[in-house]
Design a protein around this motif. Structure first.
Motif, PDB file in Angstrom:
ATOM      1  N   TYR A  14       0.852  -1.191   0.000  1.00  0.00           N
ATOM      2  CA  TYR A  14       0.000   0.000   0.000  1.00  0.00           C
ATOM      3  C   TYR A  14       0.896   1.252   0.000  1.00  0.00           C
ATOM      4  O   TYR A  14       1.840   1.337  -0.769  1.00  0.00           O
ATOM      5  CB  TYR A  14      -0.972  -0.028   1.175  1.00  0.00           C
ATOM      6  CG  TYR A  14      -1.962  -1.169   1.052  1.00  0.00           C
ATOM      7  CD1 TYR A  14      -2.956  -1.133   0.069  1.00  0.00           C
ATOM      8  CD2 TYR A  14      -1.909  -2.279   1.895  1.00  0.00           C
ATOM      9  CE1 TYR A  14      -3.863  -2.187  -0.072  1.00  0.00           C
ATOM     10  CE2 TYR A  14      -2.806  -3.325   1.755  1.00  0.00           C
ATOM     11  CZ  TYR A  14      -3.792  -3.275   0.769  1.00  0.00           C
ATOM     12  OH  TYR A  14      -4.678  -4.306   0.625  1.00  0.00           O
ATOM     13  N   SER A  15       0.613   2.231   0.831  1.00  0.00           N
ATOM     14  CA  SER A  15       1.457   3.436   0.871  1.00  0.00           C
ATOM     15  C   SER A  15       2.442   3.376   2.042  1.00  0.00           C
ATOM     16  O   SER A  15       3.185   4.323   2.281  1.00  0.00           O
ATOM     17  CB  SER A  15       0.580   4.685   1.004  1.00  0.00           C
ATOM     18  OG  SER A  15      -0.210   4.604   2.183  1.00  0.00           O
ATOM     19  N   ILE A  16       2.439   2.232   2.749  1.00  0.00           N
ATOM     20  CA  ILE A  16       3.311   2.101   3.927  1.00  0.00           C
ATOM     21  C   ILE A  16       4.754   1.873   3.496  1.00  0.00           C
ATOM     22  O   ILE A  16       5.671   2.553   3.950  1.00  0.00           O
ATOM     23  CB  ILE A  16       2.820   0.944   4.830  1.00  0.00           C
ATOM     24  CG1 ILE A  16       1.371   1.181   5.257  1.00  0.00           C
ATOM     25  CG2 ILE A  16       3.723   0.798   6.047  1.00  0.00           C
ATOM     26  CD1 ILE A  16       0.737  -0.001   5.943  1.00  0.00           C
ATOM     27  N   LEU A  17       4.942   0.881   2.609  1.00  0.00           N
ATOM     28  CA  LEU A  17       6.274   0.578   2.075  1.00  0.00           C
ATOM     29  C   LEU A  17       6.207   0.749   0.554  1.00  0.00           C
ATOM     30  O   LEU A  17       5.646  -0.108  -0.133  1.00  0.00           O
ATOM     31  CB  LEU A  17       6.697  -0.849   2.433  1.00  0.00           C
ATOM     32  CG  LEU A  17       6.767  -1.201   3.927  1.00  0.00           C
ATOM     33  CD1 LEU A  17       7.018  -2.693   4.112  1.00  0.00           C
ATOM     34  CD2 LEU A  17       7.850  -0.393   4.630  1.00  0.00           C
ATOM     35  N   PRO A  18       6.757   1.837   0.016  1.00  0.00           N
ATOM     36  CA  PRO A  18       6.664   2.089  -1.428  1.00  0.00           C
ATOM     37  C   PRO A  18       7.270   0.990  -2.294  1.00  0.00           C
ATOM     38  O   PRO A  18       6.857   0.804  -3.438  1.00  0.00           O
ATOM     39  CB  PRO A  18       7.443   3.398  -1.600  1.00  0.00           C
ATOM     40  CG  PRO A  18       7.383   4.052  -0.257  1.00  0.00           C
ATOM     41  CD  PRO A  18       7.405   2.935   0.729  1.00  0.00           C
ATOM     42  N   SER A  19       8.251   0.265  -1.769  1.00  0.00           N
ATOM     43  CA  SER A  19       8.849  -0.841  -2.508  1.00  0.00           C
ATOM     44  C   SER A  19       9.244  -1.938  -1.524  1.00  0.00           C
ATOM     45  O   SER A  19      10.037  -1.694  -0.614  1.00  0.00           O
ATOM     46  CB  SER A  19      10.089  -0.376  -3.282  1.00  0.00           C
ATOM     47  OG  SER A  19      10.745  -1.489  -3.865  1.00  0.00           O
ATOM     48  N   ILE A  20       8.695  -3.146  -1.721  1.00  0.00           N
ATOM     49  CA  ILE A  20       9.006  -4.240  -0.802  1.00  0.00           C
ATOM     50  C   ILE A  20      10.337  -4.911  -1.153  1.00  0.00           C
ATOM     51  O   ILE A  20      10.778  -5.817  -0.450  1.00  0.00           O
ATOM     52  CB  ILE A  20       7.883  -5.301  -0.764  1.00  0.00           C
ATOM     53  CG1 ILE A  20       7.661  -5.911  -2.149  1.00  0.00           C
ATOM     54  CG2 ILE A  20       6.599  -4.712  -0.205  1.00  0.00           C
ATOM     55  CD1 ILE A  20       6.699  -7.083  -2.164  1.00  0.00           C
ATOM     56  N   SER A  21      10.967  -4.470  -2.242  1.00  0.00           N
ATOM     57  CA  SER A  21      12.282  -5.012  -2.594  1.00  0.00           C
ATOM     58  C   SER A  21      13.416  -4.153  -2.040  1.00  0.00           C
ATOM     59  O   SER A  21      14.579  -4.559  -2.067  1.00  0.00           O
ATOM     60  CB  SER A  21      12.426  -5.131  -4.111  1.00  0.00           C
ATOM     61  OG  SER A  21      12.269  -3.872  -4.723  1.00  0.00           O
ATOM     62  N   ASP A  22      13.084  -2.955  -1.532  1.00  0.00           N
ATOM     63  CA  ASP A  22      14.100  -2.083  -0.939  1.00  0.00           C
ATOM     64  C   ASP A  22      14.397  -2.491   0.497  1.00  0.00           C
ATOM     65  O   ASP A  22      13.585  -3.141   1.157  1.00  0.00           O
ATOM     66  CB  ASP A  22      13.637  -0.623  -0.958  1.00  0.00           C
ATOM     67  CG  ASP A  22      13.835   0.022  -2.321  1.00  0.00           C
ATOM     68  OD1 ASP A  22      14.658  -0.488  -3.094  1.00  0.00           O
ATOM     69  OD2 ASP A  22      13.141   1.021  -2.614  1.00  0.00           O
ATOM     70  N   SER A  23      15.557  -2.051   0.986  1.00  0.00           N
ATOM     71  CA  SER A  23      15.969  -2.316   2.373  1.00  0.00           C
ATOM     72  C   SER A  23      16.087  -1.003   3.136  1.00  0.00           C
ATOM     73  O   SER A  23      16.054   0.073   2.540  1.00  0.00           O
ATOM     74  CB  SER A  23      17.315  -3.042   2.394  1.00  0.00           C
ATOM     75  OG  SER A  23      18.327  -2.206   1.848  1.00  0.00           O
ATOM     76  N   VAL A  24      16.235  -1.109   4.447  1.00  0.00           N
ATOM     77  CA  VAL A  24      16.410   0.090   5.278  1.00  0.00           C
ATOM     78  C   VAL A  24      17.619   0.892   4.811  1.00  0.00           C
ATOM     79  O   VAL A  24      17.529   2.107   4.574  1.00  0.00           O
ATOM     80  CB  VAL A  24      16.587  -0.292   6.765  1.00  0.00           C
ATOM     81  CG1 VAL A  24      16.815   0.950   7.602  1.00  0.00           C
ATOM     82  CG2 VAL A  24      15.387  -1.058   7.282  1.00  0.00           C
ATOM     83  N   SER A  25      18.745   0.210   4.666  1.00  0.00           N
ATOM     84  CA  SER A  25      19.986   0.900   4.286  1.00  0.00           C
ATOM     85  C   SER A  25      19.867   1.540   2.911  1.00  0.00           C
ATOM     86  O   SER A  25      20.356   2.651   2.688  1.00  0.00           O
ATOM     87  CB  SER A  25      21.167  -0.080   4.319  1.00  0.00           C
ATOM     88  OG  SER A  25      20.939  -1.161   3.427  1.00  0.00           O
ATOM     89  N   GLY A  26      19.193   0.853   1.966  1.00  0.00           N
ATOM     90  CA  GLY A  26      19.046   1.373   0.613  1.00  0.00           C
ATOM     91  C   GLY A  26      18.186   2.625   0.565  1.00  0.00           C
ATOM     92  O   GLY A  26      18.556   3.621  -0.072  1.00  0.00           O
ATOM     93  N   VAL A  27      17.042   2.595   1.242  1.00  0.00           N
ATOM     94  CA  VAL A  27      16.137   3.741   1.245  1.00  0.00           C
ATOM     95  C   VAL A  27      16.760   4.904   2.005  1.00  0.00           C
ATOM     96  O   VAL A  27      16.649   6.068   1.604  1.00  0.00           O
ATOM     97  CB  VAL A  27      14.771   3.359   1.873  1.00  0.00           C
ATOM     98  CG1 VAL A  27      13.848   4.568   1.969  1.00  0.00           C
ATOM     99  CG2 VAL A  27      14.099   2.270   1.055  1.00  0.00           C
ATOM    100  N   LEU A  28      17.437   4.585   3.115  1.00  0.00           N
ATOM    101  CA  LEU A  28      18.079   5.631   3.918  1.00  0.00           C
ATOM    102  C   LEU A  28      19.144   6.368   3.102  1.00  0.00           C
ATOM    103  O   LEU A  28      19.238   7.602   3.148  1.00  0.00           O
ATOM    104  CB  LEU A  28      18.706   5.006   5.163  1.00  0.00           C
ATOM    105  CG  LEU A  28      19.158   5.949   6.285  1.00  0.00           C
ATOM    106  CD1 LEU A  28      17.969   6.732   6.845  1.00  0.00           C
ATOM    107  CD2 LEU A  28      19.833   5.150   7.400  1.00  0.00           C
ATOM    108  N   ALA A  29      19.932   5.629   2.337  1.00  0.00           N
ATOM    109  CA  ALA A  29      20.992   6.240   1.530  1.00  0.00           C
ATOM    110  C   ALA A  29      20.423   7.026   0.355  1.00  0.00           C
ATOM    111  O   ALA A  29      20.955   8.083  -0.007  1.00  0.00           O
ATOM    112  CB  ALA A  29      21.937   5.153   1.020  1.00  0.00           C
ATOM    113  N   ALA A  30      19.323   6.534  -0.239  1.00  0.00           N
ATOM    114  CA  ALA A  30      18.782   7.161  -1.444  1.00  0.00           C
ATOM    115  C   ALA A  30      17.825   8.316  -1.146  1.00  0.00           C
ATOM    116  O   ALA A  30      17.818   9.317  -1.864  1.00  0.00           O
ATOM    117  CB  ALA A  30      18.072   6.107  -2.296  1.00  0.00           C
ATOM    118  N   SER A  31      17.007   8.182  -0.085  1.00  0.00           N
ATOM    119  CA  SER A  31      15.920   9.147   0.124  1.00  0.00           C
ATOM    120  C   SER A  31      15.901   9.805   1.493  1.00  0.00           C
ATOM    121  O   SER A  31      15.043  10.649   1.756  1.00  0.00           O
ATOM    122  CB  SER A  31      14.570   8.454  -0.125  1.00  0.00           C
ATOM    123  OG  SER A  31      14.555   7.838  -1.393  1.00  0.00           O
TER     124      SER A  31
END
Length: 252
Positions: free
Chosen positions: A119-136
């Motif tokens: 839904y709108s909770i996790l925009p991508s279920i293939s991303d990780s904490v470290s990946g999203v933190l570094a990118a966004s």
């Protein structure tokens, strides 16, 4: 065989997603299906654990008695298990069966669309904490961080619940082990795809609810049955025969 399992699991997940309309929800539904399938096995596992707890004093007595004879120790231990109809491996079996699914999700998640979300909770279920933190940044990564924290906490809670019925010394050991495992899972989950965290969190929540509502009752009943079996079990008596000495005849 592993490739076939990956393909099968991908098709199942895609089929569920086509029905529920969301990839993250599909992971949760898959988790529930697997837990339902494992319920009979989980019940047997609980009964086996109850039997092991009841037999623990007897096992300790055997360990002390045959400490210098490993072969006899193994024989006597297996004899007790056989008498009580307990399989020591049964307690770990549900977890072992779930492990292939857990690790297969790392590969399966690569086969789903890149925009697969929860839904709108996790925009991508293939991303990780470290990946999203570094990118966004932190704000975008916050839902993933919360999921990782739940991953660690829900590793500890089931172990804490299991330790409540254990002996004091075992309880302390299990609590320490649970704390160490939680920290390890937090570190491990930092780079995990969100789908894997979602699967584990849903599975652990199911386990906690099942443990509070069902498992404790099954455990109490199984303990009563195991204690009754232990009372009615034949008592082994070690008889030491005296060496027969030749009679002395009187001389005339």
């Amino acid at each position: 065989m592993w490739d076939w399992f990956i393909s099968f699991l991908t098709q199942v997940l895609a089929g569920i997603q086509g029905f529920v309309g969301d990839w993250g929800l599909a992971v949760i539904v898959l988790t529930i299906i697997i837990r339902l399938i494992l319920t009979p096995l989980q019940t047997k596992s609980v009964k086996s654990t109850a039997g092991m707890q009841v037999m623990q004093p007897r096992i300790q007595e055997i360990q002390e008695k045959y400490a210098d004879d490993p072969q006899r120790l193994q024989e006597e231990t297996m004899k007790v298990y056989s008498e009580m109809h307990v399989n020591p491996l049964m307690g770990c079996l549900p977890l072992i069966i779930q492990m292939p699914v857990f690790f297969a999700l790392f590969t399966v998640i690569k086969n789903v669309p890149t925009d697969a979300c929860f839904y709108s909770i996790l925009p991508s279920i293939s991303d990780s904490v470290s990946g999203v933190l570094a990118a966004s940044g932190f704000v975008a990564a916050l839902p993933y961080i919360i999921m990782d924290v739940l991953f660690g906490v829900l590793t500890f809670v089931p172990m804490m619940l299991n330790s409540q019925s254990a002996a004091p010394e075992m309880k302390q050991q299990q609590m320490v082990m649970g704390g160490v495992m939680s920290v390890m899972m937090l570190w491990f989950g930092w780079t995990c795809p969100a789908a894997v965290l979602l699967y584990y969190v849903a599975s652990s929540l199911w386990q906690v609810v099942q443990q509070k509502l069902v498992t404790q009752k099954v455990m109490e009943k199984a303990k009563r049955e195991a204690e009754e079996k232990a009372k009615n079990a034949p008592v082994e008596i070690n008889v030491v025969r005296k060496e027969k000495k030749p009679r002395q005849h009187k001389k005339n």
